[in-house]
Design an enzyme around this catalytic site. Structure first.
Site, PDB file in Angstrom:
ATOM      1  N   ARG A  26     -39.676  -9.091  50.515  1.00 38.70           N
ATOM      2  CA  ARG A  26     -41.105  -8.902  50.270  1.00 38.70           C
ATOM      3  C   ARG A  26     -41.657  -9.884  49.246  1.00 38.70           C
ATOM      4  O   ARG A  26     -42.873 -10.021  49.093  1.00 38.70           O
ATOM      5  CB  ARG A  26     -41.372  -7.463  49.817  1.00 38.70           C
ATOM      6  CG  ARG A  26     -41.243  -6.448  50.952  1.00 38.70           C
ATOM      7  CD  ARG A  26     -41.160  -5.034  50.436  1.00 38.70           C
ATOM      8  NE  ARG A  26     -42.311  -4.674  49.613  1.00 38.70           N
ATOM      9  CZ  ARG A  26     -42.389  -3.543  48.908  1.00 38.70           C
ATOM     10  NH1 ARG A  26     -41.372  -2.684  48.924  1.00 38.70           N
ATOM     11  NH2 ARG A  26     -43.456  -3.272  48.187  1.00 38.70           N
ATOM     12  N   GLN A  83     -20.294  -8.416  46.681  1.00 33.44           N
ATOM     13  CA  GLN A  83     -20.450  -7.530  47.819  1.00 33.44           C
ATOM     14  C   GLN A  83     -20.657  -8.425  49.043  1.00 33.44           C
ATOM     15  O   GLN A  83     -21.754  -8.946  49.253  1.00 33.44           O
ATOM     16  CB  GLN A  83     -21.645  -6.592  47.632  1.00 33.44           C
ATOM     17  CG  GLN A  83     -21.798  -5.581  48.768  1.00 33.44           C
ATOM     18  CD  GLN A  83     -23.059  -4.736  48.628  1.00 33.44           C
ATOM     19  OE1 GLN A  83     -24.019  -5.137  47.966  1.00 33.44           O
ATOM     20  NE2 GLN A  83     -23.061  -3.566  49.253  1.00 33.44           N
ATOM     21  N   GLY A 150     -37.069   7.063  46.914  1.00 41.97           N
ATOM     22  CA  GLY A 150     -36.445   8.352  47.155  1.00 41.97           C
ATOM     23  C   GLY A 150     -37.046   9.398  46.240  1.00 41.97           C
ATOM     24  O   GLY A 150     -37.283   9.132  45.049  1.00 41.97           O
TER      25      GLY A 150
END
Length: 457
Positions: A26, A83, A150
């Site tokens: 974004r 990762q 969340g």
């Protein structure tokens, strides 16, 4: 905001894991968002700095192949783990575990896109977990617009029952304004066991840390909630938020300089990197930009429109609307207006660099003066020498650069052109428009094109 001015003592026994593997689409940028610079640090570097202030142990930053460049930008201030694939926040933490020392028993997990987070809030989350003896604690905030976050579902006792991702939330749950900040304190041993029970999301296939909150509640050891200010905890996801965060960081930094006695005429227009050091009684006029490892001495005045990067400036100087980069300037020097001092310059005390003068890899000895509209490249100027308006050292012959030496007490007339490696001796002079192709001896005066000696020493 001065990184060397720490508040409470750093907590022992806590290692921060900072998640910085996300690209941040974004932002509409080819550069991953955590690498974007904010007032002298990459975005994630602000989170690393807060953790360094909060905890004694070195942080671990989780990177992806896309954000691997962050490791160099952090300059060894944190350890790194990789990762390899974007499999969610829980997977990122699992990747970090292998990089943790065995002594790391408590962990603080933070997001690398929250550059306004403070050491105080990090410590508060850790203390909340310790005081309740819960395996995990989390931070939350009441969002003006909770879209995308969340939602934190509270139990009757005020602890967290669970965190529901927006796509999984009911209409009633979506109306909740309390959102998860992605900041957790957790017991390492409990975390290692709990990560194994996390199942992939049906929607994305990723593994989310938020499942740990429900697991702790189900086990009868619910997570305490620490409420923090939205501005500290809201992540940077787009250019609008990036600009807002930059303004907030600027305000923090400038307030610190004001507290230490710096005269910022208009703090809302002064952009000062976090590394910059400014002595008390220095004056920074509106519209000034100070970058990198710059230092400004006492009573020096930096005028509007000046841009100074990685430069030390001594006391009692005046810089008027000029650009200075990678140089060293002693005390009692005046520069500008509209001068450009490029990298590698050394300016001694009591020198003058006039308007529209440009210097590159040049040294001025004490008392030397460089008049307006001059260019000196790869030049050594002696004490008290006077460089007339429009003087140019032609330091490049198309193949290689050469150095020019101008002696002490020398004088160059208007429009003098010195073709390196020719130089001008001690006390020597040139007339207006002289083109110097060979050395002018000490004490001599030369004029013409090419220069000819008209007065011997």
């Amino acid at each position: 905001m001065n990184p060397s001015s720490r508040g409470p003592e750093r907590l022992e026994g806590v290692t921060a894991i900072i998640l910085a593997a996300g690209v941040g689409s974004r932002m509409q940028s080819q550069v991953p968002k955590v690498l974007h610079h904010l007032l002298g640090r990459p975005m994630a570097g602000w989170v690393v700095a807060a953790a360094s202030e909060a905890f004694a142990a070195t942080s671990v930053v989780v990177l992806s192949p896309a954000t691997a460049g962050l490791a160099e930008l952090l300059g060894g201030s944190a350890s790194v783990a990789e990762q390899p694939k974007p499999l969610g926040t829980a997977d990122a933490v699992r990747c970090a575990l292998a990089a943790l020392p065995a002594s790391a028993k408590e962990l603080l997990i933070a997001c690398g896109d929250t550059p306004l987070i403070t050491a105080a809030l990090m410590r508060e989350v850790v203390v909340a977990r310790r005081e309740t003896n819960a395996p995990i604690a989390l931070a939350a905030f009441d969002a003006d617009d909770p879209t995308g976050y969340g939602r934190v579902i509270e139990s009757s006792d005020g602890s967290a029952e669970c965190v529901v991702e927006e796509r999984d939330a009911s209409e009633e749950q979506r109306a909740i304004g309390t959102v998860n900040a992605g900041l957790y304190a957790v017991d390492r041993a409990w975390l290692v066991d709990a990560l194994g029970s996390i199942t992939p999301s049906k929607a994305s296939g990723e593994l989310y840390l938020t499942e740990l909150i429900a697991a702790a509640h189900a086990a009868g050891t619910p997570a305490p909630i620490v409420y923090g200010p939205e501005i500290e905890l809201e992540g940077v996801n787009d250019r609008h938020q990036f600009a807002n965060v930059a303004a907030a960081l600027r305000e923090r930094i400038n307030e610190g300089h004001l507290d230490r006695g710096v005269a910022l005429i208009d703090p809302t227009t002064a952009w000062i990197d976090v590394q910059v050091q400014i002595a008390a009684d220095a004056v920074i006029e509106p519209g000034v930009t100070l970058l990198g490892g710059t230092s400004i001495g006492a009573r020096t005045r930096v005028g509007s429109g000046s841009r100074i990067e990685a430069t030390s400036i001594g006391e009692d100087c005046i810089v008027r609307s000029s650009a200075i980069e990678g140089s060293s300037i002693a005390s009692h020097v005046d520069v500008g207006p509209f001068a450009h001092i490029r990298p590698g310059c050394t300016i001694a005390a009591n020198c003058h660099v006039g308007n529209f003068a440009e210097l590159k890899a040049t040294s001025l000895a004490a008392g030397a003066k460089v008049g307006h509209h001059s260019y000196l490249g790869d030049t050594e100027v002696g004490e008290r020498a006077n460089i007339g308006a429009g003087t140019i050292t032609a330091n490049y012959n198309g193949v290689q650069k050469h150095k020019t030496i101008i002696g002490a007490d020398a004088f160059t007339g208007v429009g003098t052109l010195i073709v390196a490696p020719a130089g001008i001796g001690i006390g020597a002079k040139t007339g207006a428009g002289t083109v110097v192709l060979a050395d002018i001896p000490d004490g001599c005066t030369a004029v013409g094109v090419p220069a000819r000696i008209i007065r011997e020493a």
